[in-house]
Design an enzyme around this catalytic site. Structure first.
Site, PDB file in Angstrom:
ATOM      1  N   CYS A 174       0.806  -1.230   0.000  1.00 40.44           N
ATOM      2  CA  CYS A 174       0.000   0.000   0.000  1.00 40.44           C
ATOM      3  C   CYS A 174       0.837   1.277   0.000  1.00 40.44           C
ATOM      4  CB  CYS A 174      -0.945  -0.005   1.200  1.00 40.44           C
ATOM      5  SG  CYS A 174      -2.096  -1.396   1.221  1.00 40.44           S
ATOM      6  N   HIS A 225      -3.223   7.259   2.540  1.00 32.75           N
ATOM      7  CA  HIS A 225      -3.682   5.975   2.027  1.00 32.75           C
ATOM      8  C   HIS A 225      -5.050   5.669   2.630  1.00 32.75           C
ATOM      9  CE1 HIS A 225      -4.114   1.818   1.149  1.00 32.75           C
ATOM     10  NE2 HIS A 225      -3.747   1.394   2.343  1.00 32.75           N
ATOM     11  N   ASN A 251     -10.178   0.089   0.277  1.00 34.59           N
ATOM     12  CA  ASN A 251      -8.718   0.102   0.219  1.00 34.59           C
ATOM     13  C   ASN A 251      -8.277  -0.450  -1.133  1.00 34.59           C
ATOM     14  OD1 ASN A 251      -5.973  -0.351   0.473  1.00 34.59           O
ATOM     15  ND2 ASN A 251      -6.104  -1.280   2.498  1.00 34.59           N
TER      16      ASN A 251
END
Length: 318
Positions: A110, A244, A275
């Protein structure tokens, strides 16, 4: 010499899966998911691969930049859910958009998109490459265990990226990596070697949610403050924070610790996308860019955390 962002682009699949849809697959419900994560919907790929989504995002970024694929000197791609181990994702994107430049991948989970920006800045500083496409793409639905309600509710599919050229708008980055796979891991298939003594594993996302949350809430604000100290920027000077998009509560916790940056400066779109791993930050950047939210000269902090474990914070001038 660093870089300037010329344009942004993104792409998400058409299928939108709601929390209510997921409640028909696993034992969960909308209130439980929303209250703990902030996620209500996610886009899921039906018949598109990660590379195909990346190509569409890349073309959108090129159009926004006023360039064509032939103008690119380098393609950098980040993914944890690529179509194949070989060939790499960037080479497939190069083919699909009609580019002829070198193309390489980077796997940083990520945090990967911010690693791409740091890599692009390093390449540009050498003078070897001028116009670089940085794209993050994820088909997370392919590597999820859809019987595991602790992980399948969190992720979505999509791709997004930016085109950069030499400039002075990439102001700095702070990177922290703590090696280990006990908190977050996506195993690969062991294979069928007659000599191997390794135990077979399922190649799905494995995550300790509580430990991931603790890591993120502690390290994200710390890395951001280290970055601001390094660049000589006060919290009050920051115009926007693009984190993020993993969990709304993590972003809100960071906002509470960085008291000099108003909470409304921490941008979020997690409600609609979930996500999307390496695509998360550029997806939000593109959304805000196309809405005209960012103004020339805005100071924007980008912050990500992910497998590694890693945490990265970058500062750009729009």
């Amino acid at each position: 010499m660093s870089f300037h962002i010329m344009g942004t682009g993104s792409y998400v699949p058409d299928l939108i899966v709601s929390n209510d849809d997921l409640s028909k697959i696993v034992d969960t419900n909308d209130e439980w998911i929303t209250s703990r994560t902030g996620i209500r919907h996610r886009h899921i790929s039906v018949d598109e691969t990660a590379s195909q989504m990346a190509a569409k995002a890349a073309l959108a970024a090129l159009e926004n930049s006023g360039l064509t694929a032939e103008d690119l000197d380098l393609i950098l791609c980040a993914t944890s859910s690529g179509d194949a181990i070989c060939p790499n994702m960037a080479c497939q994107v190069q083919r699909d958009i009609g580019a002829t430049c070198p193309a390489v991948d980077l796997n940083g989970a990520c945090s990967a998109f911010l690693f791409l920006l740091e890599t692009a800045a390093a390449y540009i500083s050498t003078g070897r490459y001028r116009r670089i496409l940085c794209v993050g793409t994820e088909q997370m639905s392919r590597i999820l265990d859809w019987t595991d309600r602790s992980t399948c509710i969190l992720f979505g599919d999509g791709a997004a990226g930016v085109v950069v050229e030499p400039g002075e708008d990439y102001l700095g980055t702070e990177i922290m990596v703590r090696g280990g796979d006990e908190v977050l891991k996506v195993p690969t298939h062991v294979g069928n070697s007659p000599f191997s003594k390794l135990e077979p594993t399922h190649p799905y996302v494995c995550m300790n949610g509580s430990e991931t949350y603790k890591f993120a809430t502690r390290t994200v604000p710390h890395q951001i403050q280290l970055l601001l100290d390094k660049t000589g920027v006060m919290q009050e000077q920051v115009d926007w924070v693009v984190c993020h998009q993993a969990n709304r509560r993590i972003i809100e916790a960071a906002a509470r610790r960085l008291k000099g940056i108003p909470a409304e400066k921490f941008l979020m779109n997690i409600e609609e996308y979930g996500n999307t791993s390496a695509a998360s930050i550029p997806l939000l950047l593109d959304e805000c860019n196309r809405k005209g939210l960012f103004k020339r000269g805005d100071l924007i902090v980008l912050a990500a955390f992910g497998g590694g474990l890693s945490c990265v914070a970058s500062l750009i001038r729009w």
